[in-house]
Every structure is written in structure tokens, then in C-alpha cells.
Design a protein around this motif. Structure first.
Motif, PDB file in Angstrom:
ATOM      1  N   MET A 168       0.845  -1.195   0.000  1.00 49.14           N
ATOM      2  CA  MET A 168       0.000   0.000   0.000  1.00 49.14           C
ATOM      3  C   MET A 168       0.882   1.247   0.000  1.00 49.14           C
ATOM      4  O   MET A 168       1.766   1.381   0.842  1.00 49.14           O
ATOM      5  N   GLU A 169       0.655   2.150  -0.915  1.00 51.55           N
ATOM      6  CA  GLU A 169       1.420   3.391  -0.981  1.00 51.55           C
ATOM      7  C   GLU A 169       0.999   4.319   0.158  1.00 51.55           C
ATOM      8  O   GLU A 169      -0.187   4.437   0.488  1.00 51.55           O
ATOM      9  N   THR A 170       1.989   4.973   0.798  1.00 50.08           N
ATOM     10  CA  THR A 170       1.723   5.900   1.895  1.00 50.08           C
ATOM     11  C   THR A 170       2.251   7.286   1.532  1.00 50.08           C
ATOM     12  O   THR A 170       3.421   7.431   1.166  1.00 50.08           O
ATOM     13  N   ILE A 171       1.382   8.297   1.635  1.00 50.84           N
ATOM     14  CA  ILE A 171       1.777   9.675   1.342  1.00 50.84           C
ATOM     15  C   ILE A 171       1.087  10.614   2.321  1.00 50.84           C
ATOM     16  O   ILE A 171       0.128  10.233   2.998  1.00 50.84           O
ATOM     17  N   THR A 172       1.573  11.852   2.399  1.00 50.96           N
ATOM     18  CA  THR A 172       0.898  12.862   3.213  1.00 50.96           C
ATOM     19  C   THR A 172      -0.211  13.495   2.378  1.00 50.96           C
ATOM     20  O   THR A 172      -0.230  13.369   1.148  1.00 50.96           O
ATOM     21  N   SER A 173      -1.112  14.204   3.042  1.00 51.70           N
ATOM     22  CA  SER A 173      -2.204  14.854   2.315  1.00 51.70           C
ATOM     23  C   SER A 173      -1.662  15.914   1.360  1.00 51.70           C
ATOM     24  O   SER A 173      -2.202  16.105   0.266  1.00 51.70           O
ATOM     25  N   ALA A 174      -0.559  16.596   1.743  1.00 51.01           N
ATOM     26  CA  ALA A 174       0.041  17.604   0.861  1.00 51.01           C
ATOM     27  C   ALA A 174       0.617  16.946  -0.385  1.00 51.01           C
ATOM     28  O   ALA A 174       0.449  17.446  -1.511  1.00 51.01           O
ATOM     29  N   GLN A 175       1.291  15.799  -0.207  1.00 49.43           N
ATOM     30  CA  GLN A 175       1.831  15.068  -1.354  1.00 49.43           C
ATOM     31  C   GLN A 175       0.707  14.550  -2.248  1.00 49.43           C
ATOM     32  O   GLN A 175       0.804  14.592  -3.480  1.00 49.43           O
ATOM     33  N   TYR A 176      -0.356  14.061  -1.603  1.00 48.52           N
ATOM     34  CA  TYR A 176      -1.489  13.565  -2.386  1.00 48.52           C
ATOM     35  C   TYR A 176      -2.081  14.697  -3.224  1.00 48.52           C
ATOM     36  O   TYR A 176      -2.362  14.527  -4.414  1.00 48.52           O
ATOM     37  N   HIS A 177      -2.256  15.853  -2.605  1.00 50.65           N
ATOM     38  CA  HIS A 177      -2.843  16.979  -3.332  1.00 50.65           C
ATOM     39  C   HIS A 177      -1.953  17.381  -4.507  1.00 50.65           C
ATOM     40  O   HIS A 177      -2.445  17.643  -5.609  1.00 50.65           O
ATOM     41  N   GLN A 178      -0.626  17.406  -4.283  1.00 50.71           N
ATOM     42  CA  GLN A 178       0.294  17.792  -5.340  1.00 50.71           C
ATOM     43  C   GLN A 178       0.269  16.771  -6.479  1.00 50.71           C
ATOM     44  O   GLN A 178       0.192  17.134  -7.669  1.00 50.71           O
ATOM     45  N   GLN A 179       0.304  15.472  -6.141  1.00 52.82           N
ATOM     46  CA  GLN A 179       0.257  14.443  -7.177  1.00 52.82           C
ATOM     47  C   GLN A 179      -1.083  14.432  -7.883  1.00 52.82           C
ATOM     48  O   GLN A 179      -1.175  14.155  -9.084  1.00 52.82           O
ATOM     49  N   HIS A 180      -2.119  14.738  -7.120  1.00 55.85           N
ATOM     50  CA  HIS A 180      -3.454  14.816  -7.709  1.00 55.85           C
ATOM     51  C   HIS A 180      -3.483  15.894  -8.797  1.00 55.85           C
ATOM     52  O   HIS A 180      -4.017  15.683  -9.892  1.00 55.85           O
ATOM     53  N   LEU A 181      -2.874  17.038  -8.502  1.00 51.96           N
ATOM     54  CA  LEU A 181      -2.856  18.125  -9.475  1.00 51.96           C
ATOM     55  C   LEU A 181      -1.984  17.782 -10.677  1.00 51.96           C
ATOM     56  O   LEU A 181      -2.316  18.097 -11.822  1.00 51.96           O
ATOM     57  N   GLU A 182      -0.853  17.106 -10.424  1.00 52.59           N
ATOM     58  CA  GLU A 182       0.082  16.802 -11.499  1.00 52.59           C
ATOM     59  C   GLU A 182      -0.402  15.674 -12.405  1.00 52.59           C
ATOM     60  O   GLU A 182      -0.112  15.670 -13.608  1.00 52.59           O
ATOM     61  N   ASN A 183      -1.112  14.707 -11.821  1.00 54.26           N
ATOM     62  CA  ASN A 183      -1.460  13.513 -12.574  1.00 54.26           C
ATOM     63  C   ASN A 183      -2.935  13.411 -12.939  1.00 54.26           C
ATOM     64  O   ASN A 183      -3.383  12.411 -13.476  1.00 54.26           O
ATOM     65  N   ARG A 184      -3.704  14.438 -12.632  1.00 55.93           N
ATOM     66  CA  ARG A 184      -5.140  14.356 -12.859  1.00 55.93           C
ATOM     67  C   ARG A 184      -5.454  14.230 -14.349  1.00 55.93           C
ATOM     68  O   ARG A 184      -4.823  14.837 -15.186  1.00 55.93           O
ATOM     69  N   LYS A 185      -6.458  13.410 -14.633  1.00 52.43           N
ATOM     70  CA  LYS A 185      -6.951  13.271 -16.005  1.00 52.43           C
ATOM     71  C   LYS A 185      -8.090  14.258 -16.242  1.00 52.43           C
ATOM     72  O   LYS A 185      -8.320  14.711 -17.348  1.00 52.43           O
ATOM     73  N   GLY A 186      -8.772  14.565 -15.190  1.00 48.89           N
ATOM     74  CA  GLY A 186      -9.876  15.511 -15.300  1.00 48.89           C
ATOM     75  C   GLY A 186     -10.154  16.128 -13.950  1.00 48.89           C
ATOM     76  O   GLY A 186     -10.081  15.447 -12.922  1.00 48.89           O
ATOM     77  N   TYR A 187     -10.413  17.410 -13.916  1.00 48.11           N
ATOM     78  CA  TYR A 187     -10.684  18.099 -12.659  1.00 48.11           C
ATOM     79  C   TYR A 187     -11.609  19.262 -12.952  1.00 48.11           C
ATOM     80  O   TYR A 187     -11.283  20.136 -13.756  1.00 48.11           O
ATOM     81  N   GLU A 188     -12.758  19.251 -12.318  1.00 46.89           N
ATOM     82  CA  GLU A 188     -13.757  20.286 -12.595  1.00 46.89           C
ATOM     83  C   GLU A 188     -14.358  20.761 -11.285  1.00 46.89           C
ATOM     84  O   GLU A 188     -14.764  19.961 -10.439  1.00 46.89           O
ATOM     85  N   VAL A 189     -14.403  22.075 -11.104  1.00 48.35           N
ATOM     86  CA  VAL A 189     -15.011  22.662  -9.911  1.00 48.35           C
ATOM     87  C   VAL A 189     -16.153  23.569 -10.345  1.00 48.35           C
ATOM     88  O   VAL A 189     -15.977  24.425 -11.215  1.00 48.35           O
ATOM     89  N   ALA A 190     -17.318  23.358  -9.752  1.00 46.63           N
ATOM     90  CA  ALA A 190     -18.473  24.206 -10.051  1.00 46.63           C
ATOM     91  C   ALA A 190     -18.943  24.848  -8.752  1.00 46.63           C
ATOM     92  O   ALA A 190     -19.260  24.153  -7.786  1.00 46.63           O
ATOM     93  N   TYR A 191     -18.963  26.180  -8.706  1.00 43.40           N
ATOM     94  CA  TYR A 191     -19.405  26.907  -7.515  1.00 43.40           C
ATOM     95  C   TYR A 191     -20.842  27.392  -7.692  1.00 43.40           C
ATOM     96  O   TYR A 191     -21.247  27.796  -8.777  1.00 43.40           O
ATOM     97  N   ASN A 192     -21.581  27.335  -6.584  1.00 43.27           N
ATOM     98  CA  ASN A 192     -22.916  27.934  -6.519  1.00 43.27           C
ATOM     99  C   ASN A 192     -23.834  27.476  -7.649  1.00 43.27           C
ATOM    100  O   ASN A 192     -24.531  28.268  -8.279  1.00 43.27           O
TER     101      ASN A 192
END
Length: 341
Positions: free
Chosen positions: A1-25
């Protein structure tokens, strides 16, 4: 099982994301995030209700096993968690309160209540689907309902008498029929805009009231009078939830008894003593309550509703509905007031 910190996860999430969409309100008061990366594909929705209350809905599929370490600052949020699908292990240790430690598994079909502030948390998630609804409410919101004569577990009673709350985590119990109905109504709200926000807030308060009631009963052992042992009472409640979760194609009484580890005659007795009806009387009541909700929404025909809740014969459905509510399904759909409950 891979172990990372939440900061590392967030950074890898941003670097490796295939799709990311945020909708406000999208409704004027919420935020929806949809994402897909090498760890998980899914979404979460955050809804701001009245001041001091938030509703969060997580729906995702983990692609690989992962352990994420997170540091949480001090705050005043109490969290009610309703785990509908998937499981995860949580390991917690206090930052200031070094004596506080916890190690538990969130299980599907269970609900939890906790206050975890200024802690280090390790989440171990497994491949598979996760569906969770969280209600976050602060101390002042909780105190706003106080009448000064509450019967509450000692864990929460202290909050009515103090500005602080000790760290705690409790598995309150199984998600009951009443809780599940409110959860489904949150997931499938029939309203839009301001009315939807009002509707969601009412369901959030309803959920909290059911959970706190269950918490009190569990802590004080306040089960209905029965000749059964406490462990067998718990098995009867478990059997009821299994029956409801499989209400379209329910198991036989014997199969149900085997699944929860009771003799079928003891299970039959348990339903009579605890719920005042048979196992399939509970099932019938659940089906009809669901049917009433669908009919009042008015988006399906009577026949479609009958099929949706597990009735294959429309005549049997009409007769059962009228016996319970005093009006026909068609009259309910057209807006006529229920005359019996």
C-alpha cells in the motif's frame, strides 16, 4: 500500500489528474468537485446550510490502495458520518492530547459520530466504491436546540455545560430505515433552488435527531421490552436492515435468520416483540412508505411506483396502500391528504 501525506497527495493529484472540474454555486449555496487521477475517480459536493451546518456528499471509486496522513488543526466541528458503501481504516492520535488514540474501520451500513480536533489522522482506503454522507455542525448549532432538560449521552452532555468538548469517536449503530429514507431523500431531492436548500436542511436535522436518539438508546441500553438477550436484539435489528436493503427481492425468513446467526423461530419472535409485527410486515411498511414518497413527488405513474417498491401486482399494491394510508395511490399522487398513518 502506498503511503503519502495529504500535501503530497494533493500535489500528485494536481500533477497527474486526467480531469478536474469545480463548479461553484450551482444552486447558489454549494460547491461540486469532480476529479479523476491515478488514485480515484469521483466527486464530492459541499452544501452550506444555515450558519454552523454543512452537508458533504462523497461518491468515488478508488483505483488503488492508499494510505494518506493528514494533520488537522483545532476546530469546533462535530461530525455525523453515514457510510453507505465501501470501507476504510482510520488511525488517529492527538497532537496536544497525546493520550488520545483511536483505530477503527468505517463500515457500510453504519453511522458514526465524532469530534476530532488537533489530531494526526491516517486514512487507509481500499480499491472499490465509496459513498458517504457527512454532516458537520458546530458547538453553537448544537447548543441552539437546548431546552435545559435534555437526556443526552455523557459525551455530548458536557457540551451544554462547557465551551470545550473532549475528543471522541463513536460507532453509533446500523443505519436504520428512518435514517436510510432521509439519506435517499438527500441524494434525490425533488426540489430546486431555495426550496431545495430548505428541504436539505430539514433532512439534515431529521438525520441528526434519529442518530442522537439511537446514540441515547445504545448508551443506555433502552431497547423495547423483550425476552431476548441484548446480542440477539442487535441481530434482529440487523435482520430488519438487511430485509429493507433487499426490499425488491427479499430473502426468505430462514435465509435471513441464517445470515444474522439466529434460529428462524427466535427471529420471528424478535420481530414480534421489538417491532410489533412480522418480518414481512416491516418490509411491507417500508415499501409503502417509499411508495408514498414517490407518489407525492408526482414524477411516476402508480404502476411505475408499484414496480419500483417491489409490487408485481398492481391490485395488491392498491389494496395495501389504502389499508395503510386510507386513500388510494392515485389519490395520493394527485395531492389528496393522507388520512391514516
Amino acid at each position: 500500500m502506498e503511503t503519502i501525506t495529504s500535501a503530497q497527495y494533493h500535489q500528485q493529484h494536481l500533477e497527474n489528474r486526467k480531469g478536474y472540474e469545480v463548479a461553484y454555486n450551482t444552486e447558489g449555496y454549494d460547491r461540486i468537485v469532480r476529479y479523476s487521477d491515478r488514485y480515484v475517480t469521483g466527486s464530492y459536493r459541499e452544501v452550506e446550510l444555515r450558519h454552523g451546518v454543512r452537508l458533504l456528499l462523497y461518491d468515488g471509486t478508488w483505483i488503488k490502495n492508499l494510505s494518506v496522513e493528514t494533520l488537522f488543526d483545532s476546530h469546533q466541528w462535530i461530525v455525523a458520518r453515514f457510510h453507505l458503501a465501501g470501507s476504510s481504516r482510520i488511525v488517529i492520535s492527538g497532537n496536544q492530547d497525546k493520550s488520545f488514540k483511536a483505530d477503527y474501520i468505517h463500515q457500510p451500513g453504519k453511522n458514526y459520530l465524532f469530534y476530532l480536533s488537533d489530531i494526526k489522522q491516517i486514512d487507509e482506503v481500499a480499491v472499490g466504491t465509496e459513498l458517504t454522507i457527512l454532516i458537520l455542525f458546530n458547538f453553537n448549532f448544537f447548543r441552539s436546540f437546548s431546552t435545559g432538560s435534555e437526556i443526552l449521552p455523557e459525551t455530548l452532555q458536557v457540551l451544554l455545560e462547557s465551551e470545550t468538548l473532549p475528543l471522541f469517536h463513536r460507532q453509533v449503530g446500523h443505519i436504520t430505515h428512518q435514517m436510510n429514507l432521509a439519506l435517499q431523500q438527500i441524494l434525490h431531492s425533488p426540489h430546486q433552488g431555495m426550496m431545495k436548500r430548505m428541504y436539505l436542511e430539514s433532512k439534515v436535522i431529521e438525520l441528526l435527531s434519529w442518530q442522537l436518539t439511537q446514540f441515547v438508546e445504545t448508551q443506555q441500553g433502552q431497547y423495547p421490552f423483550t425476552s431476548l438477550k441484548p446480542v440477539d436484539v442487535e441481530r434482529v435489528y440487523q435482520a430488519k436492515e438487511i430485509l429493507i436493503q433487499n426490499h425488491i427481492q427479499p430473502p426468505s425468513l430462514i435465509d435471513l435468520a441464517q445470515e444474522v446467526g439466529l434460529h428462524h423461530m427466535k427471529l420471528k419472535l424478535g420481530f414480534r416483540e421489538i417491532f410489533g409485527t412480522t418480518a414481512f410486515g416491516c418490509l411491507r411498511d417500508y415499501r409503502l412508505e417509499e411508495a408514498k414518497q414517490f407518489l407525492q413527488e408526482g414524477t411516476m405513474t402508480v404502476e411505475e411506483v408499484a414496480n419500483m417498491v417491489g409490487y408485481s401486482h398492481i391490485g395488491h399494491f392498491r389494496n395495501a396502500f389504502k389499508r395503510k394510508f386510507g386513500i388510494t395511490p392515485g389519490a395520493c399522487r394527485s395531492g389528496k391528504k393522507i388520512v391514516m398513518e
